[in-house]
Design a protein around this motif. Structure first.
Motif, mmCIF file in Angstrom:
data_model
loop_
_atom_site.group_PDB
_atom_site.id
_atom_site.type_symbol
_atom_site.label_atom_id
_atom_site.label_comp_id
_atom_site.label_asym_id
_atom_site.label_seq_id
_atom_site.Cartn_x
_atom_site.Cartn_y
_atom_site.Cartn_z
ATOM 1 N N PRO A 151 -7.059 -61.558 26.825
ATOM 2 C CA PRO A 151 -7.991 -62.687 26.732
ATOM 3 C C PRO A 151 -8.871 -62.755 27.982
ATOM 4 O O PRO A 151 -8.355 -62.878 29.094
ATOM 5 C CB PRO A 151 -7.071 -63.911 26.636
ATOM 6 N N MET A 180 -9.985 -65.073 18.976
ATOM 7 C CA MET A 180 -8.643 -65.211 19.553
ATOM 8 C C MET A 180 -7.872 -66.325 18.850
ATOM 9 O O MET A 180 -6.676 -66.174 18.547
ATOM 10 C CB MET A 180 -8.738 -65.496 21.047
ATOM 11 N N GLY A 211 -6.501 -65.238 15.597
ATOM 12 C CA GLY A 211 -5.670 -64.046 15.636
ATOM 13 C C GLY A 211 -4.201 -64.326 15.887
ATOM 14 O O GLY A 211 -3.781 -65.452 16.154
ATOM 15 N N ILE A 269 -2.609 -63.392 18.430
ATOM 16 C CA ILE A 269 -2.369 -63.675 19.838
ATOM 17 C C ILE A 269 -2.206 -65.173 20.070
ATOM 18 O O ILE A 269 -1.602 -65.603 21.053
ATOM 19 C CB ILE A 269 -3.526 -63.109 20.700
ATOM 20 N N TYR A 316 -1.340 -60.661 25.608
ATOM 21 C CA TYR A 316 -2.424 -59.796 25.143
ATOM 22 C C TYR A 316 -2.123 -59.316 23.746
ATOM 23 O O TYR A 316 -1.036 -59.529 23.213
ATOM 24 C CB TYR A 316 -2.644 -58.610 26.087
ATOM 25 N N SER A 317 -3.108 -58.675 23.139
ATOM 26 C CA SER A 317 -2.952 -58.072 21.823
ATOM 27 C C SER A 317 -2.765 -56.567 21.997
ATOM 28 O O SER A 317 -3.496 -55.926 22.762
ATOM 29 C CB SER A 317 -4.190 -58.355 20.969
ATOM 30 N N TRP A 367 -6.915 -58.554 18.079
ATOM 31 C CA TRP A 367 -6.154 -59.792 18.307
ATOM 32 C C TRP A 367 -5.057 -60.021 17.277
ATOM 33 O O TRP A 367 -4.569 -61.142 17.136
ATOM 34 C CB TRP A 367 -7.070 -61.019 18.326
#
Length: 680
Positions: A199, A230, A233, A235, A246-247, A252
């Motif tokens: 991110p 984000m 997603g 994440i 993090y992804s 994401w």
């Protein structure tokens, strides 16, 4: 003898029962290595680190590996969150030797701490061979080992050099940084770069401020699109709020499941200001849920915020969070289960492992009709209740000063926004009630944390880095601690109107200016009286958190505006001038410095509203809603003690009055919202 049982670090305590004779980082460990004439193994990690756990299970819990280590080395275990100075020095060495870094970090050093071989995770067979090879080299090729160490130390010194070229951080440089981010922006998925994708909170904060100063529609769209991607997603925890570290992919979908305090604090600032600037209902919801996550999941009552939730649950990634369609039906029933599977993109084949899926938001709910939003809230509540019965990830309970500073600043901005704009800014009545409830809890948590830092972490006028269970640890605060905590105290001053927070911030900044300063306006990351390592770290770049230099510059800018003392602004300008040469070339790693630069270019504005109703006055709401980048805002009665911006500023004709200044130059006082907006 393993010496970690009395450690305050949860990471060190995870290794207290290993067959390895671990030492904490201390002079005695290096003296023991010198006495025995053996090399040192410095193993660096942190409690929520997945691969740290893997290496621990494979190697450090193994009796044979423990014997090999104990016979040939002095083994030192370091929590990188507790000792970021040690981590920074050896990470620079690891990157110099291998071209990359990460945790666990595995460093072999001489008894004086000089690193001569570095790496990260090693599978057990490789690690055993490495221990044997290093031991042989130490005994039979000592001169070559020492030469290698000297070369590494020289490389570290060059990487951490201060006193290089400087330049003013101008509008042109910041425009160039925004343009570079636009070129590197992932227009399909949002964010920057590919897998793994982190991110980019610091860059988004910069872009939002850049949009405010320049009107750049592109900067706003990059921030808005990335924030939405984000939030939809995997994440983002679609049930409890909060973001994973993090992804593992570039879109994401599948997170690395650890949740860090600093990520969530910085992302809360992003979504709060995106909501403030655009009235976007998604940004409003995510800001609310992230504030709730911080207050519910990481706040320790009577203390500050815990550092992290673990990536693993009972050694399995995603055990708490992943779902199958059948599990949704089991919890929700056939109709709602299928509806939820469609909403959250849970499929038979799965998006994660073993046919499970990480919940993502595949349909819009924020602009849906009230019936859909009501059904969604009901489904989320039932799924979260069911998830709470599953095994839960461990929590790293240590309180890190800098990260708590980030959380306090973010929550203060969120609480201020809700208080001044009202809970009904977007959303329905149920959302407004939930937002008000979250705000009350968040306000209590941030005040707890601020009081804890002031009461426990401040020792004889100096900051300590960590505490746990109300007991402060030994590690001294580093530059990022001073910068982030000073900025947080400035935020508390603005939120509460209490003069003591501004006084505490000024004291911290005075210590930083006296103890951390480097030639040419820069700063070292450690104080001049701190423990001497093989190099004195001085990293100017922003990464997962603001660099110490950026954090301090931001605090100096804010404090100067609140106090009216120009010397702090001059110190901020000098510090940012040391970063300016790399801002336009490496924008992704100077986001917080660039955000501080935007505040300086903006003024920053200093807004004082003299009023008997700081929370409900329309002038306060208008000032905060339309505040330019980095603006400070204080509201309260005239001549409130310890509040310089309210000194000698009376109400006009008995009416609430706004005073707007910019760079210590003031405009005429105004009493209407229209006149205030014209000045802003």
């Amino acid at each position: 003898m393993n010496r970690l049982a009395s450690a305050t670090s949860p990471y060190l305590l995870q290794h207290a029962d290993n067959p390895v004779d671990w030492w904490p980082w201390c002079d005695e460990a290096f003296a023991e290595a010198k006495r025995r004439d053996v090399p040192v193994l410095v193993s660096v990690g942190y409690a929520a680190c997945h691969w740290c756990h893997v290496m621990a299970h494979e190697s450090f819990e193994d009796e044979a590996v423990g014997k090999l280590l104990n016979d040939g080395f002095v083994a030192i275990k370091v929590d990188r969150e507790e000792r970021p100075d040690v981590d920074a020095v050896y990470m620079t060495a690891t990157q110099a030797m291998t071209g990359q870094g990460g945790w666990p970090m595995t460093v072999f050093a001489t008894p004086d701490g000089t690193p001569f071989f570095c790496g990260t995770y090693f599978p057990k067979p490789n690690f055993v061979r490495l221990l044997e090879s290093v031991g042989t080299a130490w005994r039979e090729q000592r001169e070559a080992v020492l030469q290698q160490g000297s070369a590494v130390v020289e490389a570290i010194g060059g990487a951490q050099a201060v006193g290089g070229p400087t330049a003013p951080l101008t509008a042109e440089l910041l425009d160039a940084a925004a343009a570079q981010l636009a070129r590197e922006y992932d227009r399909s998925n949002g964010g920057f770069g590919g897998a793994p994708k982190f991110p980019p909170h610091l860059n988004l904060l910069f872009l939002l401020r850049h949009h405010q100063r320049t009107g750049s529609a592109e900067s706003l769209e990059i921030a808005r699109h990335t924030a939405e991607a984000m939030a939809r997603g995997g994440i983002h925890d679609q049930l409890a709020g909060g973001f994973a570290r993090y992804s593992v992919d570039g879109h994401w979908t599948v997170p690395h499941f650890e949740k860090m305090l600093y990520d969530n604090a910085l992302l809360l600032r992003v979504y709060t200001h995106l909501w403030r600037l655009t009235s976007d209902p998604l940004a409003r919801r995510v800001a609310r849920d992230t504030a709730r996550f911080l207050a519910d999941e990481l706040h320790r009552p009577g203390e500050g915020f815990a550092s992290a939730l673990d990536a693993d649950t009972e050694g399995v990634e995603g055990l708490t969070y992943a779902w199958t369609p059948a599990q949704l039906v089991e919890v929700l029933g056939e109709d709602d289960g299928r509806w939820a599977a469609d909403l959250f993109a849970v499929t038979e084949s799965g998006s994660f492992e073993h046919g499970t899926s990480v919940l993502r938001l595949a349909r819009d709910v924020d602009d849906a009709d009230p019936a859909v939003r009501g059904r969604w809230r009901d489904v989320v509540g039932r799924l979260l209740a069911a998830r709470d019965t599953r095994p839960q990830p461990a929590r790293d309970d240590k309180v890190v000063a800098a990260w708590n500073g980030l959380a306090i600043t973010a929550l203060a901005e969120f609480v201020r926004l809700v208080e001044t704009l009202g809970t009904g800014m977007g959303g329905d009545e149920a959302d407004a009630n939930l937002l008000e409830g979250v705000t009350i809890v968040a306000d209590g948590a941030l005040r707890d944390a601020a009081e804890h830092l002031a009461r426990v972490h401040l020792v004889d006028g100096r900051l300590r880095r960590v505490s746990r269970d109300g007991v402060v640890g030994d590690p001294a605060g580093v530059l990022e601690d001073y910068g982030c905590v000073a900025e947080a105290f400035c935020a508390m001053h603005q939120l509460t109107g209490e003069g003591r927070w501004l006084e505490l911030a000024g004291n911290l900044l005075d210590v930083a200016l006296a103890r951390f300063a480097a030639p040419g306006g820069g700063f070292y990351d450690t104080a001049d009286d701190a423990e001497q390592l093989v190099a004195r770290p001085a990293d100017p770049t922003d990464n997962a958190t603001p660099s110490g230099r950026s954090a301090l510059a931001a605090a100096l800018v804010t404090y100067a505006a609140l106090s009216g003392e120009a010397r702090y602004r001059e110190a901020a300008e000098a510090a940012l001038a040391t970063v300016a040469p790399i801002v336009a070339r490496h924008a992704r790693f100077t986001g917080y410095a660039a955000a501080a630069g935007e505040a300086l270019l903006s003024g920053p504005y200093e807004v004082a509203v003299v009023t008997g109703d700081p929370a409900g006055d329309p002038l306060v709401a208008a000032a905060y809603r339309h505040a330019p980048p980095g603006a400070v805002l204080v509201a309260g009665r005239p001549d409130q003690p310890g509040v310089p911006l309210l000194a000698d500023r009376p109400m006009r004709d008995g009416r609430p009055t706004a005073y707007v200044c910019r760079g210590f130059v003031c405009q005429r006082p105004v009493t209407t919202v229209d006149d205030l907006l014209a000045q802003l």
